[in-house]
Scaffold this motif. Structure first.
Motif, PDB file in Angstrom:
ATOM      1  N   SER A   1      49.807  42.214  79.358  1.00 45.80           N
ATOM      2  CA  SER A   1      50.058  41.204  78.850  1.00 45.80           C
ATOM      3  C   SER A   1      48.573  39.965  79.218  1.00 45.80           C
ATOM      4  O   SER A   1      48.182  39.122  79.002  1.00 45.80           O
ATOM      5  CB  SER A   1      51.114  40.186  78.773  1.00 45.80           C
ATOM      6  OG  SER A   1      52.072  41.387  77.735  1.00 45.80           O
TER       7      SER A   1
ATOM      8  N   ASP B   1      49.073  41.923  70.751  1.00 45.73           N
ATOM      9  CA  ASP B   1      50.602  42.282  71.868  1.00 45.73           C
ATOM     10  C   ASP B   1      51.446  42.533  72.009  1.00 45.73           C
ATOM     11  O   ASP B   1      52.646  42.007  71.041  1.00 45.73           O
ATOM     12  CB  ASP B   1      50.475  40.750  73.277  1.00 45.73           C
ATOM     13  CG  ASP B   1      51.267  41.030  74.254  1.00 45.73           C
ATOM     14  OD1 ASP B   1      51.376  41.987  74.638  1.00 45.73           O
ATOM     15  OD2 ASP B   1      51.369  40.217  75.380  1.00 45.73           O
ATOM     16  N   GLU B   2      52.001  43.833  71.807  1.00 49.71           N
ATOM     17  CA  GLU B   2      53.151  44.257  71.203  1.00 49.71           C
ATOM     18  C   GLU B   2      53.799  43.784  69.844  1.00 49.71           C
ATOM     19  O   GLU B   2      54.808  43.420  69.879  1.00 49.71           O
ATOM     20  CB  GLU B   2      54.458  44.236  72.436  1.00 49.71           C
ATOM     21  CG  GLU B   2      54.263  45.284  73.818  1.00 49.71           C
ATOM     22  CD  GLU B   2      55.424  44.990  74.762  1.00 49.71           C
ATOM     23  OE1 GLU B   2      56.514  45.379  74.238  1.00 49.71           O
ATOM     24  OE2 GLU B   2      55.275  44.930  75.848  1.00 49.71           O
TER      25      GLU B   2
HETATM   26 MG   LIG Z   1      53.618  42.093  77.906  1.00 46.48          MG
END
Ligand SMILES: [Mg+2]
Ligand SMILES: Nc1ncnc2c1ncn2[C@@H]1O[C@H](COP(=O)(O)OP(=O)(O)O)[C@@H](O)[C@H]1O
Lengths: 287, 251
Positions: free
Chosen positions: B44, B172-173
């Motif tokens: 991240s 991000d995910e």
């Molecule tokens: Mg992360």
């Protein structure tokens, strides 16, 4: 088993407390209505509300409260007009832009300000503001609607700032990140996302502010001159609240009953403001 | 294919702790790059640095360079707002604004000065179509976006990112909070979008990386261990640590 009993007892206690609160509201309403109606009927609704002269003790007695009503409306609007933008922008600054240190100092100052009794506001207004207004505008007397508006706007600042800050800080950071990630500046983000998301909280701040202003008596008696004139910025005026508070002690008969009627009008006033503003807030929340 | 984003000897610290260690990577244009690795390895952090969202964290210190289209993004002359307009972002938790669906999409274009109902209508429609959610929301554009399901919200967020016409989309995910059906919708969507956009996606889900990505970067404890074609990384990793991770031996 024991737990269940405990739950039930607690619930009963909460119910009783709730009923007591509601009961008091009803009691006050009934009392105001019952004691306020007779004088209005005797004087005549129209004459009471719209006649311009309040002369309860003169030989040609007259009970017109239009000056008080208008003064209260102007005073409240004026205070909100000044207090709201200042309070709002201070809240935005403190919650989104101010360095931590400044924020801490400002917040403790605001808490202090919120705890000061209105007499003190009135006193400071009387000693500082009223003479200042007298000099600046070269008036015979500085005690005026203007002085009252200024004191009232100062009085509502703490609650407007505090409630707005809470509302702004409750806005999830994710909204702000999303906005920044789209290329918005910090200022755009604050005003177009954070404030929008916090608007019902900010509106609540306005309601609280307005109600505090409409109901304030002590401070306005001290700086408004307390004369039953039709409102004008640089003249002495009297508010609905100050009319009741200042004459109750020596009034009797119809005069005294008319004061109860003023209290009733004030009560309705606050109810109407509350209901309308709440209506808008609820509508906004849904929308 | 040339690299649209290049990191050169990139190091990043949160205060005293180093979160990225000498990262060198060249991310090819119009393709999907997956970032994998155990949590806390800096995925991240690396993603957020690309559109300089790290600017919001005062304790961050950076050494090294990142080039976007050949320009150093840390240079003073770079306009962060237009960088972020070029490099959009989709977050882990769907985060539509508490506004109408229409206003969510129109927010970005409006910020960047686009006015006129007709133009905005067009952008809103195209963005929603590109994000494969138009059919589900076209009859309720004026309704609050928070009323959508999680999967719809995430596609709305993708549409919102597309509305400012980015070149790169960072995710991000994006599916970690979603059900399998919504997840596969977003995967399909990503595959469709890579014709026009460069996508960099952080994922915990190894199958997802295999299914959608062209290249995969494996991070471990702030280091980029291995970067290459997804098939090769997963079938024939060069580094023992990569192999251990993808075969589930740790992380
Ligand atoms: Mg992360
Ligand atoms: N805002 C922050 N402040 C301090 N440390 C952070 C912050 N964000 C992340 N970190 C640390 O940096 C490292 C990498 O985090 P992150 O990039 O979120 O990892 P990943 O996304 O791979 O799980 C972790 O050790 C984490 O604790």
């Amino acid at each position: 088993m024991k737990n269940k009993l405990f739950e039930n007892i607690m619930q009963a206690i909460f119910l009783i407390l709730g009923l007591i609160a509601v009961g008091f509201v009803l009691l006050i309403s009934f009392y105001l209505i019952i004691s306020g109606i007779p004088a209005i009927l005797e004087i005549g609704v129209f004459k009471f509300l719209f006649s311009k002269s309040w002369a309860p003790t003169s030989p040609q007695e007259n009970f017109g409260i239009l000056p008080f009503i208008l003064t209260s409306i102007y005073g409240t609007s004026g205070a909100v007009l000044i207090g709201l933008p200042i309070g709002f922008f201070s809240a935005v600054y403190l919650s989104k832009f101010a360095p931590k240190k400044i924020k801490l100092i400002a917040e403790s100052a605001i808490n202090l300000l919120a705890g000061i009794p209105s007499v003190v506001y009135g006193l400071v207004g009387m000693l500082v503001l009223v003479p200042l207004i007298k000099i600046i505008f070269s008036l015979p007397d500085g005690a005026s609607l203007l002085a009252a508006i200024l004191v009232l706007s100062l009085m509502i600042l703490p609650s407007i700032i505090k409630v707005s800050i809470n509302a702004l800080e409750a806005v999830p950071k994710e909204y702000e990140y999303a906005s920044l990630a789209l290329g918005a500046t910090e200022t755009e983000t604050v005003f177009k996302v954070s404030v929008k998301a916090a608007k019902s909280g900010i509106a609540t701040a306005v309601v609280l502010g307005v109600c505090r202003v409409v109901g304030e008596a002590v401070a306005v008696i001290m700086v408004s001159g307390n004369v039953a004139n039709m409102p004008s910025l640089f003249q002495s005026v009297r508010f609905l609240t100050s009319a009741v508070a200042s004459e109750m002690a020596y009034s009797s008969g119809l005069h005294r009953n008319a004061l109860f009627s003023i209290a009733l009008v004030l009560f309705l006033f606050i109810m109407i403001i509350n209901i309308t503003l709440n209506f808008f807030i609820k509508r906004d929340r849904k929308g | 294919m040339k690299g649209i984003i290049n990191a050169k000897n990139l190091n990043l610290w949160y205060g005293e702790t180093q979160a990225l260690k000498n990262i060198n990577i060249e991310i090819p244009e119009k393709s999907i790059t997956a970032l994998i690795g155990p949590s806390g390895c800096g995925k991240s952090t690396f993603l957020k640095i690309l559109n300089r969202m790290n600017d919001l964290i005062p304790i961050v210190k950076i050494k090294g360079d990142i080039y976007y289209n050949g320009k150093d993004i840390f240079e003073k002359s770079i306009d962060v707002n237009s960088l972020r307009r070029d490099i959009g972002m989709v977050f882990q938790k769907p985060n539509p604004f508490p506004m109408s669906i229409y206003d969510n999409i129109a927010y970005g274009p409006r910020i960047h000065g686009i006015k006129g109902k007709q133009r905005l209508d067009e952008i809103v429609e195209n963005s929603l179509k590109d994000a494969a959610i138009w059919d589900e929301v076209k009859d309720r554009l004026k309704k609050n976006a928070l009323g959508l399901s999680g999967g719809q919200q995430q596609r709305l967020c993708i549409a919102r990112a597309l509305a400012v016409k980015p070149k790169v989309i960072l995710m991000d995910e994006p599916t970690s909070a979603l059900d399998p059906i919504s997840t596969s919708k977003i995967e399909e969507l990503s595959l469709k979008l890579k014709d026009k956009y460069t996508i960099i996606i952080v994922t915990h889900n190894m199958q997802q990386a295999v299914r959608i990505s062209d290249n995969t970067a494996f991070f471990l404890l702030g280091e980029l261990i291995e970067f290459g074609k997804t098939e090769e990384i997963f079938s024939n990793p060069l580094d023992k640590r990569t192999e251990n991770y993808i075969t589930g031996r740790f992380g």
